[in-house]
Design a protein around this motif. Structure first.
Motif, mmCIF file in Angstrom:
data_model
loop_
_atom_site.group_PDB
_atom_site.id
_atom_site.type_symbol
_atom_site.label_atom_id
_atom_site.label_comp_id
_atom_site.label_asym_id
_atom_site.label_seq_id
_atom_site.Cartn_x
_atom_site.Cartn_y
_atom_site.Cartn_z
ATOM 1 N N SER A 192 0.847 -1.191 0.000
ATOM 2 C CA SER A 192 0.000 0.000 0.000
ATOM 3 C C SER A 192 0.885 1.244 0.000
ATOM 4 O O SER A 192 2.104 1.176 0.259
ATOM 5 C CB SER A 192 -0.893 0.010 1.239
ATOM 6 N N GLY A 193 0.275 2.403 -0.233
ATOM 7 C CA GLY A 193 1.026 3.636 -0.227
ATOM 8 C C GLY A 193 1.698 3.896 1.112
ATOM 9 O O GLY A 193 2.848 4.340 1.170
ATOM 10 N N LEU A 194 0.986 3.621 2.199
ATOM 11 C CA LEU A 194 1.548 3.847 3.531
ATOM 12 C C LEU A 194 2.719 2.905 3.808
ATOM 13 O O LEU A 194 3.716 3.293 4.432
ATOM 14 C CB LEU A 194 0.460 3.670 4.600
ATOM 15 N N GLU A 195 2.611 1.650 3.318
ATOM 16 C CA GLU A 195 3.706 0.701 3.516
ATOM 17 C C GLU A 195 4.949 1.141 2.739
ATOM 18 O O GLU A 195 6.078 1.013 3.203
ATOM 19 C CB GLU A 195 3.258 -0.702 3.093
ATOM 20 N N ILE A 196 4.732 1.651 1.520
ATOM 21 C CA ILE A 196 5.856 2.164 0.730
ATOM 22 C C ILE A 196 6.463 3.389 1.407
ATOM 23 O O ILE A 196 7.687 3.540 1.487
ATOM 24 C CB ILE A 196 5.381 2.502 -0.701
ATOM 25 N N TYR A 197 5.607 4.236 1.941
ATOM 26 C CA TYR A 197 6.059 5.482 2.585
ATOM 27 C C TYR A 197 7.044 5.214 3.718
ATOM 28 O O TYR A 197 8.005 5.960 3.927
ATOM 29 C CB TYR A 197 4.839 6.243 3.104
ATOM 30 N N LYS A 198 6.836 4.108 4.429
ATOM 31 C CA LYS A 198 7.716 3.782 5.549
ATOM 32 C C LYS A 198 9.168 3.603 5.107
ATOM 33 O O LYS A 198 10.095 3.793 5.893
ATOM 34 C CB LYS A 198 7.231 2.494 6.234
#
Length: 458
Positions: free
Chosen positions: A4-10
């Motif tokens: 997900s976008g949030l997982e990539i953001y990490k």
């Protein structure tokens, strides 16, 4: 599973440096998750994060290259289902099939026709992209002889079609340096074909007559054998079946991130067509609905041209109209009393108007205003081709050194602002031209000759 976008953001540096083209790292991460950006756009991502995010940032449909040099075909790397969502990037290659059972003279003539066929439209040269050579005889020497005959006439990319691995290997020994597409790996020969694709570093078609699950399983076997440049042939040929299957494959690749079908598709519209016209209809659908390579069985310039035009229209960026440079163009060899017409810089508008002026046989100046690539009516409605813009274009064109008159022919569709243009250009006479470009020759031969520059009328 896709991240997900949030997982990539990490895993991103979270510096919001904007060097990726997005305002924040979170916005960039969301685009990566939606396959709308590439991880390489971030200059500060760590090597560890690159490895972790590689799968998430890879294009959902793999980019495949066939051929080499300026004639190479690049297909795949698409990110949307519908053109209006963003754009389609790599137009499908249109190729013509030749069989090694055809007489040598016919092969030579066909290869030459395909190689030489080219048409120009809105400033772009359109042409077919290559030839598919089928080993219909099953004989390796006949296959190689046909390939050599074709190669003597063209450097366009090739598809080599044979289910006999021995014949394919002999052929690849001759032309693998040109990176042809190998057709095809089936459930019966995939190990041999995968070995050849790996040995000669050429892309490989995976073909299965079953449903998509068996095609995906076969693709998985080929990938495990070390081949990553794959094109799919789902063996559907009719209008309805092809539409459903191609759409299903594209949806699985984009919406479900199902990597085993994340490859371009090859189609053969002529195999079920009862006539060249029917083949063209099927090919048109394949252009619109997701084929990467389209192999035709008939070549007719009158059918090739509309297919090329359709492809050009679909594979242009809908957010960036094809434009010509705003400038003063000479049609023929105009003199100081020749007509001066003005239009917008939308390519189709420019080439249509320029073509009709040329057809009139009357040399003229064509002034092209910067209307952000819009057509006349659209630009006028958007305020990009109003009296002020036209006056500014005329004043900036250095016309005094080329013209002995102050008469400007405007498109008939903006006749309503002729008075406003005269106010902006008080020393000019504004003449209202025809609405349609097709009427320009008659206009120049009649109206312009009657009311044009004095020297032109004398």
């Amino acid at each position: 599973m896709p991240l997900s976008g949030l997982e990539i953001y990490k895993h991103l540096p979270k510096t919001n440096c904007k060097e990726c083209g997005f305002p924040t790292c979170l916005a960039f991460a969301m685009k990566l998750a939606a396959k709308g950006a590439e991880l390489s756009a971030c200059p500060y991502v760590s090597e560890e994060a690159k490895q972790l995010l590689d799968a998430a940032s890879a294009p959902p449909i793999r980019l495949i290259t066939i051929g080499k040099g300026d004639n190479r075909i690049e297909i795949g790397n698409e990110t949307v289902l519908f053109r209006h969502e963003k754009t389609f990037y790599h137009e499908p290659g249109l190729m013509l099939r030749i069989k090694d059972t055809q007489p040598s003279e016919q092969v030579t003539m066909t290869a030459q026709q395909v190689n030489e066929y080219a048409v120009e439209r809105v400033g772009t040269t359109l042409h077919l992209n290559g030839l598919a050579i089928e080993n219909a005889s099953g004989d390796a020497s006949a296959f190689v002889s046909c390939i050599e005959t074709v190669k003597a006439k063209t450097n366009l990319p090739l598809v080599l079609m044979s289910t006999v691995s021995q014949a394919m290997e002999v052929a690849l020994q001759k032309v693998a340096v040109d990176r042809p597409l190998i057709y095809a790996a089936t459930k019966d020969n995939w190990e041999d074909m995968a070995r050849l694709a790996q040995k000669f570093q050429c892309p490989l078609v995976v073909h299965d007559e079953g449903d998509l699950s068996t095609l995906a399983s076969l693709a998985e076997q080929v990938i495990k054998a070390g081949v990553s440049d794959i094109i799919l042939d789902p063996e559907t040929r009719g209008l309805k079946g092809t539409l459903i299957q191609h759409t299903f494959i594209r949806r699985l690749a984009l919406r479900k991130n199902f990597r085993l079908v994340g490859f371009p598709i090859i189609s053969f519209p002529g195999e079920v067509a009862n006539s060249p016209l029917e083949e063209a209809v099927l090919a048109a659908q394949d252009i619109a609905k997701y084929a990467g390579i389209i192999v035709l069985d008939h070549f007719d310039p009158s059918l090739a041209y509309p297919l090329l035009t359709l492809r050009q229209n679909i594979y242009t960026d809908p957010q960036k109209p094809i434009q010509v440079k705003p400038d003063l163009y000479q049609i023929g060899e105009p003199a100081e009393n020749s007509p001066l017409l003005i239009t917008t810089n939308f390519s189709l508008t420019y080439f249509t108007v320029a073509g009709e002026v040329e057809a009139s046989g009357i040399p003229a100046f064509l002034l092209v205003a910067d209307a952000e690539g819009m057509s006349v009516l659209t630009a006028w409605a958007a305020g990009k081709f109003d009296a002020e813009k036209i006056a500014k274009t005329v004043k900036g064109a250095n016309l005094e050194s080329k013209l002995a008159h102050h008469k400007l022919v405007i498109p008939g569709y903006i006749a309503g602002i002729s008075g406003e243009i005269e106010e902006e250009l008080p020393n000019w006479q504004i003449l209202v031209g025809p609405r349609e470009a097709v009427d320009i020759p008659v206009y120049l031969k009649t109206v312009w000759q009657a009311v044009g520059a004095p020297a032109a009328a004398s």
